[in-house]
Design a protein around this motif. Structure first.
Motif, PDB file in Angstrom:
ATOM      1  N   ALA A 140       0.827  -1.210   0.000  1.00 15.08           N
ATOM      2  CA  ALA A 140       0.000   0.000   0.000  1.00 15.08           C
ATOM      3  C   ALA A 140       0.862   1.262   0.000  1.00 15.08           C
ATOM      4  O   ALA A 140       0.339   2.373   0.050  1.00 15.08           O
ATOM      5  CB  ALA A 140      -0.935  -0.013   1.201  1.00 15.08           C
ATOM      6  N   GLY A 141       2.193   1.077   0.000  1.00 11.34           N
ATOM      7  CA  GLY A 141       3.069   2.236  -0.164  1.00 11.34           C
ATOM      8  C   GLY A 141       3.710   2.766   1.102  1.00 11.34           C
ATOM      9  O   GLY A 141       4.346   3.813   1.090  1.00 11.34           O
ATOM     10  N   PHE A 142       3.544   2.071   2.215  1.00 10.23           N
ATOM     11  CA  PHE A 142       4.154   2.540   3.456  1.00 10.23           C
ATOM     12  C   PHE A 142       5.540   1.936   3.667  1.00 10.23           C
ATOM     13  O   PHE A 142       5.844   0.863   3.153  1.00 10.23           O
ATOM     14  CB  PHE A 142       3.284   2.153   4.655  1.00 10.23           C
ATOM     15  CG  PHE A 142       1.930   2.795   4.639  1.00 10.23           C
ATOM     16  CD1 PHE A 142       1.770   4.108   5.083  1.00 10.23           C
ATOM     17  CD2 PHE A 142       0.816   2.113   4.171  1.00 10.23           C
ATOM     18  CE1 PHE A 142       0.526   4.715   5.065  1.00 10.23           C
ATOM     19  CE2 PHE A 142      -0.443   2.715   4.150  1.00 10.23           C
ATOM     20  CZ  PHE A 142      -0.582   4.014   4.590  1.00 10.23           C
ATOM     21  N   THR A 143       6.350   2.629   4.432  1.00  9.22           N
ATOM     22  CA  THR A 143       7.611   2.070   4.901  1.00  9.22           C
ATOM     23  C   THR A 143       7.295   1.371   6.222  1.00  9.22           C
ATOM     24  O   THR A 143       6.721   1.984   7.120  1.00  9.22           O
ATOM     25  CB  THR A 143       8.635   3.197   5.153  1.00  9.22           C
ATOM     26  OG1 THR A 143       8.760   3.938   3.950  1.00  9.22           O
ATOM     27  CG2 THR A 143       9.975   2.643   5.581  1.00  9.22           C
ATOM     28  N   VAL A 144       7.649   0.105   6.317  1.00  3.32           N
ATOM     29  CA  VAL A 144       7.194  -0.662   7.473  1.00  3.32           C
ATOM     30  C   VAL A 144       8.345  -1.357   8.179  1.00  3.32           C
ATOM     31  O   VAL A 144       9.221  -1.944   7.537  1.00  3.32           O
ATOM     32  CB  VAL A 144       6.174  -1.743   7.035  1.00  3.32           C
ATOM     33  CG1 VAL A 144       5.583  -2.440   8.255  1.00  3.32           C
ATOM     34  CG2 VAL A 144       5.062  -1.137   6.207  1.00  3.32           C
ATOM     35  N   GLU A 145       8.356  -1.266   9.508  1.00  5.16           N
ATOM     36  CA  GLU A 145       9.266  -2.097  10.286  1.00  5.16           C
ATOM     37  C   GLU A 145       8.445  -2.974  11.203  1.00  5.16           C
ATOM     38  O   GLU A 145       7.402  -2.549  11.696  1.00  5.16           O
ATOM     39  CB  GLU A 145      10.241  -1.230  11.069  1.00  5.16           C
ATOM     40  CG  GLU A 145      11.400  -0.778  10.191  1.00  5.16           C
ATOM     41  CD  GLU A 145      12.397   0.047  10.964  1.00  5.16           C
ATOM     42  OE1 GLU A 145      13.124  -0.537  11.787  1.00  5.16           O
ATOM     43  OE2 GLU A 145      12.432   1.258  10.739  1.00  5.16           O
ATOM     44  N   LEU A 146       8.946  -4.189  11.413  1.00  6.12           N
ATOM     45  CA  LEU A 146       8.200  -5.152  12.218  1.00  6.12           C
ATOM     46  C   LEU A 146       9.110  -5.731  13.292  1.00  6.12           C
ATOM     47  O   LEU A 146      10.227  -6.159  12.997  1.00  6.12           O
ATOM     48  CB  LEU A 146       7.695  -6.282  11.302  1.00  6.12           C
ATOM     49  CG  LEU A 146       7.141  -7.545  11.947  1.00  6.12           C
ATOM     50  CD1 LEU A 146       5.845  -7.261  12.715  1.00  6.12           C
ATOM     51  CD2 LEU A 146       6.877  -8.616  10.872  1.00  6.12           C
TER      52      LEU A 146
END
Ligand code: CA
Length: 227
Positions: free
Chosen positions: A23-29
Motif C-alpha cells: 500500500a506504499g508505506f515504509t514498514v518495520e516489524l
C-alpha cells in the motif's frame, strides 16, 4: 509514511508488513514489546500498530512508557479481546483506535488511513472548531457564534476532550479518567452534572445543539443528523 508494527504472531506480522508495504508505506516489524519500545523511541514513526499481548512488555505498558516520554505518535491497537474494558483501557492510555482480531486487511488499511489523515492534533492545532463553536487552546477561550463563553477549568477540559474526539461516543468512564483523573468505578454522576452545566452554557442559547447523550453509552459532540 513510516509505520512500526509490534506483533509477536509471526504470520500476522508478516501479513501486515507485506500488505502495508504494497500500500506504499515504509514498514518495520518487531515481535517483542521491549524491542518495540526501543525502536519507537528512536525512530520517527507516523504510526504504531501494537498488539496487546506481547513478550517482554505488553502493548499497554509500551504505550504508557511512550506517552510518559511525551511521544505522541498515533497508535492503533490490535487486540484479541473484545471486551469493552480493554478498549476503554487502550483509549484511556491514549490509543487512537483499536481493531479486534480477526480483522480483514482492508479494514486495517482503512483505519490506518483515517488515523494518518487525522494527523497529530496536539502538535498542530491551536484552535478546535465545530460548526459555530470555537475553542482557542492557547488563550483557553471558548466562543459560540462569535460570543465569548466563560467556562471553568473542568468545563474547558471536558469540552476540549469532546471536541478533539467529536463524532465519537465517549463512555463516562473514559471522560472520568481523562478529565477528572478518577477511575471507572467512581460515581459518574459528577460527569452528568458537569455535562448539564456545560450544555447550559454552550448549547442552550445556540443552534445547532451539539452535545448529545447516547443512552446507556455516554456522550458525543456532533452536528445533529439531518432528517
Ligand atoms: Ca500477541
Amino acid at each position: 509514511m513510516k509505520i512500526l508494527i509490534v506483533e509477536d504472531e509471526v504470520k500476522t506480522g508478516e501479513y501486515l508488513r507485506l500488505g502495508l508495504r504494497e500500500a506504499g508505506f515504509t514498514v518495520e516489524l518487531v515481535h517483542d514489546g521491549l524491542d518495540g519500545l526501543h525502536l519507537a523511541r528512536e525512530g520517527d514513526y507516523d504510526l504504531l500498530i501494537l498488539d496487546v499481548m506481547l513478550p517482554g512488555m505488553n502493548g499497554w505498558q509500551l504505550l504508557a512508557a511512550l506517552r510518559q516520554h511525551g511521544q505522541m505518535m498515533p497508535v492503533l491497537f490490535l487486540t484479541a479481546r473484545d471486551q469493552v474494558e480493554d478498549r476503554v483501557k487502550g483509549l484511556e492510555l491514549g490509543a487512537d483506535d483499536y481493531l479486534v482480531k480477526p480483522f480483514s486487511f482492508a479494514e486495517l488499511l482503512a483505519r490506518v488511513r483515517t488515523i494518518l489523515r487525522r494527523g497529530r492534533p496536539a502538535a498542530e492545532a491551536t484552535t478546535l472548531q465545530l460548526a459555530n463553536l470555537e475553542l482557542d487552546l492557547l488563550r483557553r477561550r471558548v466562543s459560540r457564534d462569535g460570543k465569548r463563553i466563560t467556562l471553568t477549568a473542568k468545563e474547558f477540559g471536558l469540552l476540549e476532550l469532546l471536541m478533539r474526539r467529536h463524532g465519537e461516543v465517549l463512555p463516562r468512564s473514559l471522560i472520568a479518567s481523562q478529565v477528572w483523573d478518577i477511575n471507572f468505578d467512581s460515581d459518574t454522576n459528577v460527569i452528568d452534572v458537569a455535562m448539564r452545566r456545560l450544555r447550559a452554557k454552550i448549547d442552550d442559547d445556540f443552534e445547532p445543539k451539539l452535545i448529545q447523550t447516547v443512552r446507556g453509552m455516554g456522550y458525543v459532540l456532533d452536528l445533529p443528523e439531518q432528517s
